[in-house]
Design a protein around this motif. Sequence first.
Motif, PDB file in Angstrom:
ATOM      1  N   ASN A 132       0.814  -1.218   0.000  1.00  0.00           N
ATOM      2  CA  ASN A 132       0.000   0.000   0.000  1.00  0.00           C
ATOM      3  C   ASN A 132       0.850   1.272   0.000  1.00  0.00           C
ATOM      4  O   ASN A 132       0.529   2.273   0.656  1.00  0.00           O
ATOM      5  N   ALA A 150      -2.912   2.673   9.285  1.00  0.00           N
ATOM      6  CA  ALA A 150      -3.175   1.592   8.326  1.00  0.00           C
ATOM      7  C   ALA A 150      -4.506   1.799   7.619  1.00  0.00           C
ATOM      8  O   ALA A 150      -5.544   2.002   8.264  1.00  0.00           O
ATOM      9  N   HIS A 151      -4.462   1.732   6.309  1.00  0.00           N
ATOM     10  CA  HIS A 151      -5.664   1.876   5.493  1.00  0.00           C
ATOM     11  C   HIS A 151      -6.374   0.537   5.385  1.00  0.00           C
ATOM     12  O   HIS A 151      -7.582   0.428   5.577  1.00  0.00           O
ATOM     13  N   GLN A 152      -5.598  -0.475   5.064  1.00  0.00           N
ATOM     14  CA  GLN A 152      -6.122  -1.830   4.999  1.00  0.00           C
ATOM     15  C   GLN A 152      -4.951  -2.785   5.187  1.00  0.00           C
ATOM     16  O   GLN A 152      -3.805  -2.419   4.935  1.00  0.00           O
ATOM     17  N   LEU A 153      -5.242  -3.961   5.619  1.00  0.00           N
ATOM     18  CA  LEU A 153      -4.202  -4.965   5.819  1.00  0.00           C
ATOM     19  C   LEU A 153      -4.330  -6.030   4.735  1.00  0.00           C
ATOM     20  O   LEU A 153      -5.387  -6.647   4.587  1.00  0.00           O
ATOM     21  N   ASN A 154      -3.261  -6.223   4.001  1.00  0.00           N
ATOM     22  CA  ASN A 154      -3.237  -7.258   2.975  1.00  0.00           C
ATOM     23  C   ASN A 154      -2.608  -8.527   3.530  1.00  0.00           C
ATOM     24  O   ASN A 154      -1.867  -8.500   4.513  1.00  0.00           O
ATOM     25  N   THR A 242     -10.074  -7.022  -5.497  1.00  0.00           N
ATOM     26  CA  THR A 242      -8.816  -6.657  -4.841  1.00  0.00           C
ATOM     27  C   THR A 242      -7.588  -6.895  -5.716  1.00  0.00           C
ATOM     28  O   THR A 242      -6.460  -6.689  -5.259  1.00  0.00           O
TER      29      THR A 242
END
Length: 332
Positions: A132, A150-154, A242
């Motif tokens: 990201n 954190a925006h999103q966790l991959n 995604t």
Amino acid sequence: MEYTNFFGGDDLRPLIWIIDEEWSEYQTEEMILKDAFPDCEIRHSGNNYQEDLESFGKHADAILCQVYINLPGETIRQLTNCKIIAIYGGGYDRVDIEAAKAQNIAVTFVPGYCVEDVSDYAISAIYFFNKNLAFYFSAANKGPWGAQAAHQLNHRIQESTLFIIGFGRIGKTVAQKAKLMRMNVLVYDPNLGEEEEQGYGVKKVSLDEGLSAADFVTIHVKYDEHTESLISMKEFQKMKETAYVINTSRGNVIKEEDLIEAVQKKVIAGAMLDVISNEPPEGHEEIFTIPGIFVTPHVSYLSAESLLTLKQRASSNVVKLLQGKNSEDTVY
């Protein structure tokens, strides 16, 4: 085709025409060409070469041209002395090969010179998206820090699936590097055999199967009538929301307006493009304005080593063909 020594005796003064406005200097080319033909004349033109074609270019004995220069049949049929068109690049889709054959002009390219560089670009794009980075670059001075930013966790890259479309030199090298990253690697290539599949530790799948399973799709196909618009909205709709697309082959392999729509409507997550439909661009193309689509200026092939190899091989191809020798880089 058969070759003859075009400059026997004391006549060693070929006119060599370089069509390019990407390189800043031509010392490598001049050294190789002058070593073989000390009295050769080397002249240069930019992308818009038509006036020079009429003035002197039509008399050239050899042409060295950038990979995105269009040499249609109309241009090639005006060449009166040309023995070779040597392309700076690993493709030749902008040269009318049939017209060159009819004029008995050899066409050469430089396959394989940038395998490491383009494969590194594809792997870099995977890391860029997985971590990201674009989001975090923009968020770093906005307040939240650490986990709060954190925006999103991959999932980890080793948990991800990479789908490679096209399993030539570059596709194979991407696969080797991805396997070291412990990725699951799927491949679409009709020419991929079982022995090679096992040797590289990849799984051969259909286009639809690969698209639907992939977290990352990277494209490494030759551009021709069979691969034009290979990936359009129909294909994007098979992908995960995604998933990301990486393209280093040719811009028109992807239907660009469909990619824009797919990213805008969040059919897919985004794309990394080193090639676009219109090259070189005029600067106002919509593709540059879409959040989630990242465009680099056709530089995935570049390193100090690749550029030197490209210049050396393209120039050496001119020398070989003008001396009546063959080259393994000859298209036909």
